[in-house]
Design an enzyme around this catalytic site. Structure first.
Site, PDB file in Angstrom:
ATOM      1  N   THR A  33       1.058  -1.069  -0.091  1.00 59.46           N
ATOM      2  CA  THR A  33      -0.077  -0.204   0.120  1.00 59.46           C
ATOM      3  C   THR A  33       0.717   1.370   0.125  1.00 59.46           C
ATOM      4  OG1 THR A  33      -0.054  -0.437   2.154  1.00 59.46           O
ATOM      5  CG2 THR A  33      -1.971  -1.021   0.910  1.00 59.46           C
ATOM      6  N   LEU A  72      -1.776  11.360   0.057  1.00 54.65           N
ATOM      7  CA  LEU A  72      -0.324  11.513   0.527  1.00 54.65           C
ATOM      8  C   LEU A  72       0.598  11.471  -0.604  1.00 54.65           C
ATOM      9  CD1 LEU A  72      -0.933   9.429   3.934  1.00 54.65           C
ATOM     10  CD2 LEU A  72      -0.661  11.982   3.626  1.00 54.65           C
ATOM     11  N   ASN A  73       0.250  10.416  -1.485  1.00 55.25           N
ATOM     12  CA  ASN A  73       1.226  10.333  -2.660  1.00 55.25           C
ATOM     13  C   ASN A  73       0.362   9.980  -3.798  1.00 55.25           C
ATOM     14  OD1 ASN A  73       2.929   9.154  -4.577  1.00 55.25           O
ATOM     15  ND2 ASN A  73       4.436   8.381  -2.840  1.00 55.25           N
ATOM     16  N   LYS A  84       1.266   9.244  -6.688  1.00 52.91           N
ATOM     17  CA  LYS A  84       1.570   7.931  -7.511  1.00 52.91           C
ATOM     18  C   LYS A  84       1.158   6.470  -7.148  1.00 52.91           C
ATOM     19  CE  LYS A  84       5.735   7.502  -9.875  1.00 52.91           C
ATOM     20  NZ  LYS A  84       6.862   7.518 -10.128  1.00 52.91           N
ATOM     21  N   THR A  85       1.255   6.440  -5.635  1.00 55.54           N
ATOM     22  CA  THR A  85       0.985   5.061  -5.044  1.00 55.54           C
ATOM     23  C   THR A  85      -0.739   5.064  -4.797  1.00 55.54           C
ATOM     24  OG1 THR A  85       1.377   6.028  -2.609  1.00 55.54           O
ATOM     25  CG2 THR A  85       2.968   4.800  -3.744  1.00 55.54           C
ATOM     26  N   GLU A 135      -9.795   0.787  -0.390  1.00 62.15           N
ATOM     27  CA  GLU A 135     -10.511  -0.220  -0.974  1.00 62.15           C
ATOM     28  C   GLU A 135     -11.970   0.380  -1.919  1.00 62.15           C
ATOM     29  OE1 GLU A 135     -11.587  -2.966   2.653  1.00 62.15           O
ATOM     30  OE2 GLU A 135     -10.712  -1.303   3.324  1.00 62.15           O
TER      31      GLU A 135
END
Lengths: 147, 689
Positions: free
Chosen positions: B461, B579-580, B582-583, B654
């Site tokens: 994650t 927060l990011n 890309k991820t 999710e």
């Protein structure tokens, strides 16, 4: 083994995958199913993609085996490794060694002509995190740079 | 707050170790003098063990032990409200297919497997209950995750009867198994009464507590380590039987023991998404405005424990309707205990509810998006609370633009590409924004580098990355000066990585600790210096907290073969601060791929007479492969949320797995005119007249 001669004494029933993982401490090659259905254990034997769970170690005496540990050159990552990081072509990373070795072989074989070909050819390597779009982007990026 | 609303698209901190094979997952950990344990699992779904013949297995050279109910040490296998009941070789009962019935320990992997194949177990089989339709042992559970399991608002039956348009349909979803690429694995070592366990788990703290309870030792005596996890999707959230069996075997042989499940065993004692049968009734006026919704869910649980697939929870909240009923009923069957699987409840529930909304759109002659806008809930219809934030309108608009929704001819079978039928569909995505208690320490060393410590997990994650990013932002440091330590119960405790709550929970703790450290540094205190935060659980308060999104799919269907190909999927999601980039995008895309599997491929099949699983491998249980996935994109709709938690994060793990199956199912209806209400949508269901 990754360019080095390695001597090993194992029972005839030991698979190439278990020889790597349990006897040579090369645990980068992963066991996902042990049945030849997921691609996580893909390595290169004499440059060809092989599912290491479906072949016995003793069948490959004298062969040249490349695992994920043998892909980078020192600190310099292979272009496919770099592209996987840049394009976030994985999440958990468990299928990644197999994906990368498969991609390296496809690029060498010239089978990465377009996205549809990449998707088809990479379909033997399951990714449950669903990073497929990014895997295609990573392989495409390397293919475009090298042609 | 001095944080960007959408965090930089930074590469994963653990990227390099994952592409070089250096990352050690549980089964990769090599400990000195380790023995190998292999489980033997049941070949019936209900009955008793008549006899265990381990003579040949024990006679093999290099076999250290064969454990069965006849000789296994007595331990505490029973469950409680927070832990599943386990199969720990305590008696001769067999309650489901592939239940652990023996454990073999050997000097090598090959010897252990061979010996396991020689253990002969004779059974006295009884006729199992193999489906929820045939189960007569049914009951209504009282609550689900602290929510009442059944809720009625207004008078739904009267409103339904009076409605100008009524849609009453039954939808069903099959048993699905998580099948993370990494099989479950445990390595256990005892040192007197102290136990160290390497485990492929989404919750090291829970494993620690559970093992302490099973072996009746103090919690402090158990250390659990999980550095890298090869996916979990909820399946590694529970503490399952093999974890304790590895520790039991290690105690018996007096050595370190490694136990790794085989892929067929991944269909046994480690949970699954249960089958559901969901009756939905919608009542609306001629303009499509909902007056009533009823959602009655029947799902399965085991004969010895309880898990509720909470498909109806979403229906209380998603649309503004004055009269609503949601109920959950459980049917006991001779199968293992089900568990959480990516978006438990919301994935299966949105398939049913959003498919029904599509049927209503056709019945009322209203565009699918317009129908949802006419029933848009400005406040939470369930409790009347304001949403802490909700940018669902923006998600619909952005997704519609990107998929080209305006090109859609609403009539079924109206769009073609040569001989192929084209379809477009959409659905709403939603998942609750939860937060539980978590602790973190942020420490600055004398050289100015920073380490963030929290006993959380990284399932893929991005935990190694995003908390370092968060601390670096707060401390105004370059990211390469900050690293994350996780996956060890010696670290400050963190919750189970589940429920999309980890970023909100651990992130809030890291935020508080890093902020405290920054303030002390500003006051002139010198490194080495550390600050700890113990962030409390918080559920909602004055606000209703949910993430939302819109899913769109384009499919092509071969009219002669019934083959469905997903050509494109678009998701647009609003989940508070990201927060990011890309991820987060990768998690959204991964959730959408889970939806493709749910819609088209995944189904665990049970033999109707024996209750045994007939496709317990990845050749028979199909998950999406690369060629099953067309072009995909996930768009982030920026959303500032000042109420949900200190960092405004809702969680993204999710959300992408909700609504995605319904988007594909409605696209298949648009393409073919055939409404498949029983997942997965396999070719034969489209070819039936």
């Amino acid at each position: 083994m990754n360019g080095e001669a390695r001597e090993l004494c194992v029972e005839p029933r030991v698979t190439l995958l278990d020889a790597l993982r349990e006897h040579l401490d090369l645990t980068g090659t992963k066991k996902g199913c042990d049945q030849g259905t997921c691609g996580a254990c893909t390595v290169l034997v004499d440059g060809r993609r092989v599912l290491s769970c479906l072949t016995l170690a003793v069948m490959h005496a004298g062969a040249s085996v490349t695992t994920i540990e043998g892909v980078a050159r020192g600190d310099a990552l292979h272009p496919v490794q770099d592209a996987f990081v840049e394009h976030d072509a994985f999440q958990c990373g468990y299928c990644t060694p197999g994906q990368i070795l498969c991609a390296i072989a496809l690029l060498q074989e010239g089978r990465t002509l377009d996205d549809a070909a990449i998707r088809e050819q990479m379909s033997g390597n399951l990714c449950r995190c669903g990073a497929y779009e990014n895997i295609v982007a990573a392989v495409r990026a390397v293919a475009e740079r090298t042609t | 707050m001095n944080l960007p609303l959408v965090g930089a698209a930074v590469d994963r901190a653990d990227g390099r170790v994952k592409v070089t094979g250096a990352a050690r997952y549980t089964a990769d950990v090599a400990l000195p003098n380790a023995a190998y344990a292999v489980m033997v699992t049941s070949e019936i779904a209900r009955g008793r063990i008549a006899s265990v013949d381990a003579v040949r297995a024990r006679s093999l050279q290099g076999v250290l032990a064969v454990l069965s109910y006849e000789n296994a040490p007595r331990v505490r296998a029973e469950g409680n409200d927070n832990a599943f009941a386990l199969s720990l070789l305590q008696d001769d009962r067999v309650r489901y297919d592939r239940e652990p019935v023996a454990v073999v320990v050997g000097e090598s992997l090959e010897r252990a497997h061979h010996a396991a194949s020689l253990v002969r177990i004779a059974y006295e089989a009884q006729a199992p209950v193999t489906s929820i339709e045939t189960s007569t042992d049914r009951y209504a559970p009282e609550e689900i995750f602290g929510h009442p399991a059944s809720v009625t608002r207004g008078d739904p039956e009267a409103a339904l009867s009076a409605a100008a348009i009524q849609v009453r349909r039954v939808y069903s979803t099959p048993v699905e198994h998580h099948n993370p690429m990494e099989p479950h694995a445990t390595i256990a070592s005892w040192d007197g009464d102290r136990l160290t366990v390497y485990d492929a788990t989404q919750g090291i703290t829970n494993v620690r507590k559970r093992l302490a309870a099973i072996f009746e030792i103090p919690v402090e005596n158990v250390r659990v380590i999980s550095s890298f996890l090869g996916g979990g999707f909820g399946g590694k959230g529970g503490v399952w039987s093999h974890v304790a069996l590895a520790a039991m075997a290690a105690r018996v042989v007096g050595r370190t023991v490694k136990l790794v499940l085989t892929r067929p065993q991944m269909f046994g004692s480690v949970g699954y998404r249960p089958r559901t049968i969901q009756a939905i009734a919608l009542g609306a006026d001629r303009d499509g405005r909902l007056s009533a919704i009823a959602h009655d869910v029947l799902s399965q649980t085991s004969v010895f424990d309880e898990f509720v697939e909470s498909s109806g929870l979403v229906t209380k909240m998603l649309y503004a309707a004055p009269n609503v009923r949601t109920t959950h009923t459980l049917a006991r069957v001779n199968a293992a205990t089900p568990t959480y699987m990516r978006a438990p409840g919301e994935a299966s529930g949105t398939f049913a509810l959003e498919s029904a909304m599509d049927e209503l759109a056709y019945a009322a002659g209203i565009d699918s998006i317009e129908l949802r806008l006419r029933n848009y809930a400005q406040t939470d219809p369930d409790d009347g609370k304001e949403f802490s934030s909700k940018h669902l309108r923006e998600c619909y608009a952005l997704g519609a633009e990107k998929i080209g929704w305006s090109e859609r001819d609403v009539r079924p079978r109206s769009m073609r590409n040569g001989r192929l039928l084209l379809g477009m569909g959409m659905a709403t995505a939603t998942y609750p924004a939860n937060r539980v208690s978590a602790s973190a320490v942020v420490r600055m060393e004398a050289d100015g580098s920073v380490v963030v410590r929290s006993g959380t997990q990284d399932l893929g994650t991005g935990s190694y990355t995003v908390y370092a990013q968060l601390a670096a932002t707060i401390l105004e440091l370059p990211l390469e000066r900050v690293r994350m330590e996780l996956g060890d119960t010696d670290l400050p405790p963190a919750p189970l990585s589940a429920g999309s709550w980890t970023a909100a929970s651990v992130g809030s703790a890291v935020y508080e600790a890093a902020s405290a450290l920054r303030d002390r540094l500003r006051k002139g205190e010198k490194a080495p210096l550390e600050a700890r935060a113990d962030a409390k659980a918080a559920w909602g308060g004055r606000y209703s907290t949910h993430a939302f999104g819109a899913q769109f799919a384009r499919v092509e269907v071969d009219p002669d073969l019934g083959e469905v190909r997903v050509r494109a999927m678009i998701g647009a999601f609003a989940a508070g601060r990201i927060l990011n980039r890309k991820t987060a995008r990768s998690q959204y895309l991964g959730g959408m791929v889970f939806g493709i599997g749910m819609a088209l491929h995944e189904e665990t099949r049970f033999d109707a007479s024996t209750g045994r699983i007939v496709n317990a491998n990845l050749a028979g249980y199909l998950v999406p492969v690369n060629a099953d996935v067309g072009s995909m994109e996930a768009y982030i709709v920026e959303e500032e949320d000042a109420h949900v938690n200190p960092i405004g994060v809702k969680g993204v793990g999710e959300l992408g797995a909700t609504g995605s199956a319904a988007a594909i199912a409605t696209a298949v209806f648009h393409a073919t005119g055939v409404r498949v209400r029983d997942l997965p949508i396999t070719p034969e269901k489209l070819l039936q007249p």
